[in-house]
Enzyme design. Structure first.
Site, PDB file in Angstrom:
ATOM      1  N   LYS A 205       0.839  -1.198   0.000  1.00  0.00           N
ATOM      2  CA  LYS A 205       0.000   0.000   0.000  1.00  0.00           C
ATOM      3  C   LYS A 205       0.882   1.258   0.000  1.00  0.00           C
ATOM      4  O   LYS A 205       0.699   2.161  -0.783  1.00  0.00           O
ATOM      5  CB  LYS A 205      -0.925  -0.031   1.222  1.00  0.00           C
ATOM      6  N   GLU A 211      10.463  -4.731   4.522  1.00  0.00           N
ATOM      7  CA  GLU A 211      10.545  -6.135   4.099  1.00  0.00           C
ATOM      8  C   GLU A 211      10.250  -6.270   2.609  1.00  0.00           C
ATOM      9  O   GLU A 211      10.971  -6.936   1.855  1.00  0.00           O
ATOM     10  CB  GLU A 211       9.531  -6.992   4.881  1.00  0.00           C
ATOM     11  N   GLY A 266      -4.839  -1.867   5.011  1.00  0.00           N
ATOM     12  CA  GLY A 266      -4.062  -3.023   4.544  1.00  0.00           C
ATOM     13  C   GLY A 266      -4.768  -4.342   4.798  1.00  0.00           C
ATOM     14  O   GLY A 266      -4.873  -5.207   3.915  1.00  0.00           O
ATOM     15  N   ARG A 267      -5.288  -4.531   6.007  1.00  0.00           N
ATOM     16  CA  ARG A 267      -5.895  -5.819   6.355  1.00  0.00           C
ATOM     17  C   ARG A 267      -7.300  -5.983   5.785  1.00  0.00           C
ATOM     18  O   ARG A 267      -7.952  -7.002   6.008  1.00  0.00           O
ATOM     19  CB  ARG A 267      -5.873  -6.019   7.875  1.00  0.00           C
ATOM     20  N   GLU A 352      -4.778  -6.812  14.804  1.00  0.00           N
ATOM     21  CA  GLU A 352      -4.238  -5.508  14.415  1.00  0.00           C
ATOM     22  C   GLU A 352      -5.343  -4.444  14.495  1.00  0.00           C
ATOM     23  O   GLU A 352      -5.071  -3.272  14.739  1.00  0.00           O
ATOM     24  CB  GLU A 352      -3.639  -5.556  12.996  1.00  0.00           C
ATOM     25  N   HIS A 383      -5.159 -33.446  17.541  1.00  0.00           N
ATOM     26  CA  HIS A 383      -4.049 -34.298  17.989  1.00  0.00           C
ATOM     27  C   HIS A 383      -2.890 -33.457  18.506  1.00  0.00           C
ATOM     28  O   HIS A 383      -1.761 -33.934  18.599  1.00  0.00           O
ATOM     29  CB  HIS A 383      -3.612 -35.213  16.839  1.00  0.00           C
ATOM     30  N   LYS A 511       9.530  -0.836  14.422  1.00  0.00           N
ATOM     31  CA  LYS A 511      10.104  -0.499  13.109  1.00  0.00           C
ATOM     32  C   LYS A 511      11.205   0.542  13.265  1.00  0.00           C
ATOM     33  O   LYS A 511      12.270   0.433  12.661  1.00  0.00           O
ATOM     34  CB  LYS A 511       9.021   0.090  12.193  1.00  0.00           C
TER      35      LYS A 511
HETATM   36  O1  F6P Z   1       3.251  -3.092   9.780  1.00  0.00           O
HETATM   37  C1  F6P Z   1       1.889  -3.309   9.666  1.00  0.00           C
HETATM   38  C2  F6P Z   1       1.373  -2.930   8.308  1.00  0.00           C
HETATM   39  O2  F6P Z   1       1.310  -1.546   8.189  1.00  0.00           O
HETATM   40  C3  F6P Z   1       0.022  -3.552   8.033  1.00  0.00           C
HETATM   41  O3  F6P Z   1      -1.022  -2.849   8.555  1.00  0.00           O
HETATM   42  C4  F6P Z   1       0.028  -3.662   6.560  1.00  0.00           C
HETATM   43  O4  F6P Z   1      -0.917  -4.564   6.100  1.00  0.00           O
HETATM   44  C5  F6P Z   1       1.453  -4.122   6.325  1.00  0.00           C
HETATM   45  O5  F6P Z   1       2.218  -3.416   7.277  1.00  0.00           O
HETATM   46  C6  F6P Z   1       1.998  -3.908   4.953  1.00  0.00           C
HETATM   47  O6  F6P Z   1       1.960  -2.565   4.558  1.00  0.00           O
HETATM   48  P1  F6P Z   1       2.163  -2.148   3.060  1.00  0.00           P
HETATM   49  O7  F6P Z   1       1.067  -2.748   2.244  1.00  0.00           O
HETATM   50  O8  F6P Z   1       2.120  -0.654   3.045  1.00  0.00           O
HETATM   51  O9  F6P Z   1       3.504  -2.661   2.602  1.00  0.00           O
END
Ligand code: F6P
Length: 562
Positions: A205, A211, A266-267, A352, A383, A511
């Site tokens: 987003k 990452e 995002g979620r 979240e 199990h 972060k």
């Molecule tokens: O670190 C949490 C978060 O901001 C989530 O809410 C989001 O889904 C995810 O990181 C990824 O964010 P982006 O789509 O901006 O890379």
């Protein structure tokens, strides 16, 4: 006003004093209509919530609570695009993403319905081209592997849905999901790929998430080492983002960017272009069915009275268990192998959204909020940890989810699967008392002394709550409805708890600290003063890099000094 000051909350407290003496066994024995009284159907889903410590009076009081907490008004505000994400001054309009074409919705002077459908048309053209082999890689070969690079909401939704709907997957396309900054993730996948037939989707987003950016850069670098040029990137890298400038800077052709909007959390973004891997896998028609299933649940949530409203009831049962019975966690048990990622998806959605100790008004909340959500598919969980669910010291409410029709033809399996699913909720509810345990042991011919010694171990307290959600079949539409059910459940719980469910400030601190420590590990900043533990961890990491003859380069990748 906090939840604990709402009149219905006080009534519920008094009611709970009575309810805490009930056993569901007796409730079922007394009321032959209990299953029909506490179940309902909506958007193709069936919810049985009868195996909870409730009576009709409980449900009435819980619905009063929802009303007094403004659920009906706020439900309208959600759908109408009010800025209910108050800390980020944003509307929350993921429901608009699944509204049918031609229902104008004006936000800031723009009809977002036509914008949404224009992007869906872009997705339709692109996915049809890839699927039909009109879109080919730089050497003219058709795409066989699609790698989604994203994390959190830009990973969990498409990953979960692609797995859930694998029956509908295009036979040529293999979907892969890379999220972890741990290089073991990408490094394991890359040797399995042929760069000439691989399409990377960089999904973020913000297009700033460390990452995702690191994985995308590494994938890009790998692609260029495979005999390809910068010009070839256009056929192999596309982006999904709200940040067009950053996408361009990364080197992705803006023509190959699929946009979405800041009013999609995002979620809650699986319905947007973040669903691109799913649309590639199942095709645009099925993707539209997925959206339609969610829309059907939206319609139900919007229009049904609270007492017959599936997301509202699921939310209120959760509040009853959490805030009155004090249950600190909830387990999700999908009895469907293809829903294996569903608990992980719900973890982000619920935890979240509602894992917060401060209310939307900034006050410290005087009551509990989101329980810890966890789980795995049945029958595997039986199990592993079901022992604790049946006889542990904590009561853990369970959501069982099953599809009545399987997506395979292997004889015998499905009846066995469903039998286990239904048996677990029955056992949790009924339990086994001392008389039953004793007669069982006596029937096995155990001597009296052994019977009495074993008896405490054989007793199941029962009275352990669960919901059962049944789908006729796991289809794009029923999966859409199921996800939307939990989204609205989360929203309603957030309202009752007085939370802004749409921000996530709690992920920020780590972060920032990671950025500082990363600079120290890579030697671009002098050691800082941390606590003794963190200093030691950093020192140990640096020492091992030196011992192995390796160093961390400026880019943060581990490289050999030899
Ligand atoms: O670190 C949490 C978060 O901001 C989530 O809410 C989001 O889904 C995810 O990181 C990824 O964010 P982006 O789509 O901006 O890379």
């Amino acid at each position: 006003m906090h939840l604990t000051s709402v009149p219905a909350y006080r009534m519920l407290q008094t009611h709970h004093a009575e309810a805490s003496h009930w056993h569901m066994r007796d409730l079922f024995a007394r009321d032959p209509n209990r299953a029909s009284a506490f179940s309902l159907e909506a958007a193709g889903l069936y919810l049985d919530y009868s195996k909870n410590r409730i009576t009709r009076n409980t449900v009435e009081l819980l619905c009063d609570l929802a009303r007094e907490c403004g659920v009906e008004t706020q439900r309208g505000a959600l759908f109408n695009g009010a800025k209910i994400n108050t800390t980020e001054h944003r509307a929350v309009l993921h429901t608009a993403l699944r509204a049918p074409r031609g229902k104008p919705q004006i936000i800031k002077g723009t009809d977002i319905n036509s914008e949404i459908h224009a992007v869906l048309d872009q997705i339709a053209r692109f996915t049809e081209n890839v699927r039909s082999e009109q879109w080919r890689g730089c050497s003219g070969e058709s795409i066989t592997d699609v790698v989604n690079i994203g994390i959190g909401g830009s990973d969990l939704g498409p990953k979960m849905a692609c797995q859930a709907l694998r029956t509908y997957s295009h036979p040529r396309l293999k979907l892969h999901f890379i999220s972890n900054v741990d290089g073991h993730d990408l490094n394991t996948l890359l040797p399995q790929l042929d760069a000439r037939t691989t399409l990377f989707i960089v999904a973020s987003k913000t297009f700033t998430t460390v990452e995702t950016m690191m994985n995308a850069q590494s994938a890009r670098a790998w692609f260029l080492t495979q005999g390809n040029s910068e010009a070839d990137l256009a056929k192999h890298f596309v982006a999904v983002s709200t940040n067009a400038d950053a996408v361009k800077t990364f080197g992705i052709d803006p023509k190959n960017m699929f946009p979405f909007w800041d009013w999609v959390g995002g979620r809650y973004s699986i319905w947007s272009a973040i669903g691109l891997p799913l649309a590639l896998a199942i095709g645009i028609e099925k993707f539209r069915e997925f959206l339609a299933g969610a829309h059907a649940m939206d319609q139900h949530f919007c229009n049904a009275p609270l007492e017959q409203n599936m997301p509202v009831l699921l939310a209120l049962i959760g509040i009853w268990n959490r805030n009155f019975f004090g249950n600190t966690s909830i387990s999700i048990a999908p009895y469907h192998q293809y829903l294996q990622q569903f608990p992980a998806y719900l973890q982000q959605l619920e935890m979240e959204s509602n894992g917060k100790r401060v209310g939307a008004d900034g006050s410290i909340l005087p009551h509990a909020t989101c329980p810890i959500l966890w789980g795995d598919v049945g029958t595997n969980g039986q199990h592993a940890y079901f022992q604790l669910l049946h006889q542990g010291t904590d009561v853990v409410p369970v959501d069982f989810i099953a599809a009545l029709k399987p997506a395979h033809a292997l004889p015998g399996h499905h009846a066995m699967l469903l039998a286990n699913c239904f048996a677990q909720s029955e056992a949790l509810m009924l339990g086994k008392n001392a008389d039953e345990g004793r007669s069982e042991l006596q029937a096995q011919g155990k001597p009296k002394a052994e019977t009495e010694a074993l008896l405490p171990h054989k007793i199941f307290p029962g009275n352990r709550p669960s919901n059962t959600i049944l789908l006729n079949e796991l289809t794009p539409a029923s999966l859409g409805a199921l996800i939307a059910l939990y989204e609205h459940k989360t929203f309603v719980q957030g309202l009752v708890w007085g939370i802004n469910s749409f921000d996530q400030w709690g992920v920020e601190l780590g972060k920032v600290l990671a950025k500082n420590i990363h600079a120290e590990l890579t030697g671009t900043s002098a050691p800082q003063k941390h606590d003794g533990s963190t200093n030691t961890l950093i020192a140990r990491a640096k020492a091992i890099f030196m011992y192995c003859g390796t160093e961390l380069s400026d880019s943060g990748t581990l490289s050999s000094t030899d």
